[in-house]
Design an enzyme around this catalytic site. Structure first.
Site: not given
Ligand code: FPP
Length: 252
Positions: A197, A210, A199, A71, A68-69, A40, A23-24
């Protein structure tokens, strides 16, 4: 008669099954006045570093929550961008993963993926199926509740045709109907990005995991933070309902 619980196993300092909520990305991009898509994209580098580190340090299973479902509710252009990024990353990385003995697997609601991504995921799974150094599982269009519901539906179908007695449904039988049937329980969950959390990730499989919550935003996550998480994990006493004395006796 109730099953006799297995003896506690001496605890390994490295989790056998590590799961990560990455996340982030969005906040990392916003801090740099960049579009969310750049966050991303920047999230690929720590994925690669984490896979390398885990494979080198004896992690057996690494499961990443990529989408996620829930997203699907994001703006359509962000969803399209993420799907494109997964497909590109898969095309680019599969050779190296294969060379390094890593088996790739995908969990989630496949029917929701584009035919192109679904086909690429299946090709990658077939190509790496014989590898055994570490399994990398990517959860895409995955939700823990979705998984439990699809497992219940599967079992209900078997009951309806008389192939399964309701009394034969126990935890082990239920677990075999989940998308995660092939995965062992999660030992350690890491969530980056400062929120504390779960999620709707692997809710069945994380019953006794853990938890390590990191303030680091995913694109900035590195092996130093992973080492900190492993060091804290190694200090935890996992009791699974037993007493501390029982666990200490088993570790002697
Ligand atoms: C959540 O951060 C992240 C995602 C929904 C996408 C995760 C994808 C990657 C890390 C790209 C690479 C992954 C693979 C497996 C090739 P957010 O968008 O919710 O961030 P925020 O909370 O700061 O808005």
């Amino acid at each position: 008669m109730a099953a006799v619980p297995a003896d506690p196993q001496p605890q390994s300092p490295v989790p056998n099954h590590l799961a990560i909520i990455m996340d982030g990305n969005g906040r990392w991009a916003r801090q740099r006045a960049l579009p969310r898509a750049s966050g991303h994209k920047a999230g690929i580098k720590p994925v690669r570093a984490t896979v390398e580190y885990c494979a080198a340090h004896g992690v057996g299973q690494l499961t990443l929550f990529a989408f996620s479902s829930e997203n699907w509710k994001r703006p359509p252009e962000e969803v399209r961008g993420l799907m494109r990024l997964f497909l590109e990353a898969l095309d680019r990385e599969v050779d190296e993963l294969d060379r390094n003995g890593i088996r790739l697997a995908f969990i989630g609601d496949r029917g929701k993926l584009s035919p192109g991504l679904d086909a690429a995921a299946r090709r990658a799974e077939r190509r790496t199926a014989r590898n055994s150094r570490m399994q990398l599982t990517i959860a895409v269009a995955y939700g823990g509740r979705w998984d439990i519901v699809q497992a219940a539906r599967k079992l209900a179908g078997e009951v309806a045709i008389g192939a399964l007695e309701p009394s034969a449904i126990n935890e082990a039988r239920f677990a075999r109907a989940l998308e995660t049937a092939e995965l062992p329980p999660v030992d350690l969950l890491i969530r980056t990005g400062g929120e504390q959390r779960i999620s709707n990730f692997l809710i069945w499989d994380m019953a006794y995991s853990e938890l390590y919550f990191s303030d680091v935003l995913w694109p900035a996550f590195d092996t130093a933070e992973l080492e900190r998480a492993f060091a804290l994990y190694a200090q935890r006493q996992r009791r699974f309902g037993r007493t501390g004395e029982q666990i200490e006796a088993a570790n002697c």
